[in-house]
Design a protein around this motif. Structure first.
Motif, PDB file in Angstrom:
ATOM      1  N   VAL A   1      48.017  30.724  41.877  1.00  0.00           N
ATOM      2  CA  VAL A   1      49.000  29.715  42.271  1.00  0.00           C
ATOM      3  C   VAL A   1      49.112  29.706  43.787  1.00  0.00           C
ATOM      4  N   GLY A   2      49.223  28.518  44.362  1.00  0.00           N
ATOM      5  CA  GLY A   2      49.355  28.437  45.808  1.00  0.00           C
ATOM      6  C   GLY A   2      49.758  27.058  46.269  1.00  0.00           C
ATOM      7  N   ASP A   3      49.596  26.831  47.563  1.00  0.00           N
ATOM      8  CA  ASP A   3      49.980  25.560  48.179  1.00  0.00           C
ATOM      9  C   ASP A   3      48.727  24.776  48.549  1.00  0.00           C
ATOM     10  N   LEU A   4      48.619  23.568  48.010  1.00  0.00           N
ATOM     11  CA  LEU A   4      47.523  22.657  48.342  1.00  0.00           C
ATOM     12  C   LEU A   4      48.051  21.607  49.309  1.00  0.00           C
ATOM     13  N   THR A   5      47.372  21.476  50.456  1.00  0.00           N
ATOM     14  CA  THR A   5      47.757  20.471  51.452  1.00  0.00           C
ATOM     15  C   THR A   5      46.661  19.431  51.569  1.00  0.00           C
ATOM     16  N   ILE A   6      47.031  18.172  51.354  1.00  0.00           N
ATOM     17  CA  ILE A   6      46.150  17.022  51.557  1.00  0.00           C
ATOM     18  C   ILE A   6      46.898  16.053  52.449  1.00  0.00           C
ATOM     19  N   LYS A   7      46.240  15.602  53.535  1.00  0.00           N
ATOM     20  CA  LYS A   7      46.904  14.789  54.553  1.00  0.00           C
ATOM     21  C   LYS A   7      48.102  15.594  55.075  1.00  0.00           C
ATOM     22  N   ASP A   8      49.287  15.048  55.006  1.00  0.00           N
ATOM     23  CA  ASP A   8      50.454  15.767  55.518  1.00  0.00           C
ATOM     24  C   ASP A   8      51.390  16.190  54.392  1.00  0.00           C
ATOM     25  N   VAL A   9      50.848  16.312  53.181  1.00  0.00           N
ATOM     26  CA  VAL A   9      51.656  16.653  52.018  1.00  0.00           C
ATOM     27  C   VAL A   9      51.206  18.003  51.463  1.00  0.00           C
ATOM     28  N   THR A  10      52.162  18.908  51.262  1.00  0.00           N
ATOM     29  CA  THR A  10      51.885  20.219  50.678  1.00  0.00           C
ATOM     30  C   THR A  10      52.664  20.361  49.387  1.00  0.00           C
ATOM     31  N   LYS A  11      51.952  20.675  48.305  1.00  0.00           N
ATOM     32  CA  LYS A  11      52.588  20.852  46.999  1.00  0.00           C
ATOM     33  C   LYS A  11      51.939  22.033  46.288  1.00  0.00           C
ATOM     34  N   PRO A  12      52.670  22.642  45.345  1.00  0.00           N
ATOM     35  CA  PRO A  12      52.103  23.784  44.611  1.00  0.00           C
ATOM     36  C   PRO A  12      50.977  23.345  43.688  1.00  0.00           C
ATOM     37  N   LEU A  13      50.014  24.232  43.525  1.00  0.00           N
ATOM     38  CA  LEU A  13      48.877  23.986  42.642  1.00  0.00           C
ATOM     39  C   LEU A  13      48.543  25.271  41.903  1.00  0.00           C
ATOM     40  N   ALA A  14      48.320  25.174  40.601  1.00  0.00           N
ATOM     41  CA  ALA A  14      47.871  26.299  39.788  1.00  0.00           C
ATOM     42  C   ALA A  14      46.430  26.052  39.361  1.00  0.00           C
ATOM     43  N   ILE A  15      45.547  27.012  39.647  1.00  0.00           N
ATOM     44  CA  ILE A  15      44.131  26.899  39.305  1.00  0.00           C
ATOM     45  C   ILE A  15      43.804  27.941  38.248  1.00  0.00           C
ATOM     46  N   ASP A  16      43.269  27.493  37.118  1.00  0.00           N
ATOM     47  CA  ASP A  16      42.813  28.413  36.087  1.00  0.00           C
ATOM     48  C   ASP A  16      41.378  28.818  36.391  1.00  0.00           C
ATOM     49  N   LEU A  17      41.135  30.122  36.437  1.00  0.00           N
ATOM     50  CA  LEU A  17      39.850  30.667  36.853  1.00  0.00           C
ATOM     51  C   LEU A  17      39.285  31.618  35.819  1.00  0.00           C
ATOM     52  N   GLU A  18      37.961  31.739  35.818  1.00  0.00           N
ATOM     53  CA  GLU A  18      37.291  32.785  35.054  1.00  0.00           C
ATOM     54  C   GLU A  18      36.463  33.622  36.015  1.00  0.00           C
ATOM     55  N   PHE A  19      36.625  34.936  35.932  1.00  0.00           N
ATOM     56  CA  PHE A  19      35.848  35.848  36.763  1.00  0.00           C
ATOM     57  C   PHE A  19      34.473  36.025  36.124  1.00  0.00           C
ATOM     58  N   ASN A  20      33.417  35.654  36.858  1.00  0.00           N
ATOM     59  CA  ASN A  20      32.064  35.701  36.319  1.00  0.00           C
ATOM     60  C   ASN A  20      31.368  37.035  36.550  1.00  0.00           C
ATOM     61  N   GLY A  21      32.023  37.945  37.277  1.00  0.00           N
ATOM     62  CA  GLY A  21      31.451  39.257  37.491  1.00  0.00           C
ATOM     63  C   GLY A  21      31.080  39.515  38.932  1.00  0.00           C
ATOM     64  N   SER A  22      30.465  40.682  39.155  1.00  0.00           N
ATOM     65  CA  SER A  22      30.034  41.073  40.488  1.00  0.00           C
ATOM     66  C   SER A  22      28.591  41.557  40.418  1.00  0.00           C
ATOM     67  N   ALA A  23      27.889  41.482  41.540  1.00  0.00           N
ATOM     68  CA  ALA A  23      26.485  41.900  41.583  1.00  0.00           C
ATOM     69  C   ALA A  23      26.078  42.140  43.026  1.00  0.00           C
ATOM     70  N   THR A  24      25.031  42.931  43.198  1.00  0.00           N
ATOM     71  CA  THR A  24      24.410  43.098  44.502  1.00  0.00           C
ATOM     72  C   THR A  24      23.159  42.238  44.542  1.00  0.00           C
ATOM     73  N   ASP A  25      23.096  41.308  45.500  1.00  0.00           N
ATOM     74  CA  ASP A  25      21.962  40.383  45.542  1.00  0.00           C
ATOM     75  C   ASP A  25      20.738  41.052  46.187  1.00  0.00           C
ATOM     76  N   PRO A  26      19.572  40.374  46.209  1.00  0.00           N
ATOM     77  CA  PRO A  26      18.350  40.987  46.745  1.00  0.00           C
ATOM     78  C   PRO A  26      18.436  41.384  48.216  1.00  0.00           C
ATOM     79  N   TYR A  27      19.448  40.859  48.933  1.00  0.00           N
ATOM     80  CA  TYR A  27      19.605  41.183  50.352  1.00  0.00           C
ATOM     81  C   TYR A  27      20.612  42.304  50.579  1.00  0.00           C
ATOM     82  N   GLY A  28      21.110  42.881  49.497  1.00  0.00           N
ATOM     83  CA  GLY A  28      22.055  43.987  49.617  1.00  0.00           C
ATOM     84  C   GLY A  28      23.506  43.562  49.722  1.00  0.00           C
TER      85      GLY A  28
END
Length: 201
Positions: free
Chosen positions: A126-153
């Protein structure tokens, strides 16, 4: 694995709860990798189909705290002028005064204020989304896809999610009536997030 927890829990405290070592290892600051991330939107057009677009230029950071997940945070800045729907005339209209007015308001921003675990790897931030000069609360539903070390470390984490908004709440009210009834652009817009972030500290 839980990345975000509910605030003000009465059942446990940071001092007494058992910390998942794998979760604790993710603690740190992560920089969003724009080359492997996407921030987009879908909106109904002419009542019969969907138009999809994205913002090619964006940046941000994720601060993850594996020992106190509720202290995690997100900051995202999106360059409005980078909007891309695949049609140049439509993109120019979106950048103009009828919609975003990108020249006067070049950034769309999100600043998180809290986060909650919904179960498993599903979360709501949950947080504040600002577009133009208007700020309103926004809730984003997320899924954590995991963690990994890529080929570059690089240590990476990944999330994907979405949120529905009414664009009129942020002053984006331009529209045109259809002869058959209805309007050209729906008020409801679906925001989509597919984020890959690299640990930087």
């Amino acid at each position: 694995m839980g990345l975000f927890g509910r605030k003000n829990s009465t059942a446990t405290t940071t001092a007494t709860r058992e910390v998942d070592p794998a979760l604790a290892a993710l603690t740190g600051t992560y920089t969003i990798d724009p080359a492997h991330s996407s921030i987009g939107f879908t909106v109904r057009h002419a009542m019969v189909t969907n138009v999809r677009g994205s913002f090619a230029e964006h940046e941000g950071t994720l601060t993850l705290d594996g020992t106190d997940p509720s202290a995690s945070a997100a900051v995202i800045d999106v360059k409005i002028a980078s909007v891309d729907t695949g049609i140049a005339d439509r993109d120019n209209h979106l950048r103009g005064g009828d919609f975003f007015d990108a020249e006067q308001f070049p950034l769309m921003t999100f600043r998180s204020t809290e986060a909650h675990q919904l179960g498993g790897d599903k979360y709501r931030i949950v947080g504040d989304l600002t577009i133009k000069d208007v700020t309103k609360p926004l809730a984003i539903d997320l899924e954590f896809n995991g963690s990994a070390t890529d080929p570059y470390g690089n240590q990476r984490v990944g999330f994907e999610g979405s949120a529905d908004i009414l664009r009129s709440d942020w002053g984006l009210t331009w529209n045109a009536a259809l002869e058959t009834g209805g309007v050209v652009v729906s008020d409801k817009v679906k925001l989509t997030f597919d984020i890959s972030a690299i640990k930087s500290a």
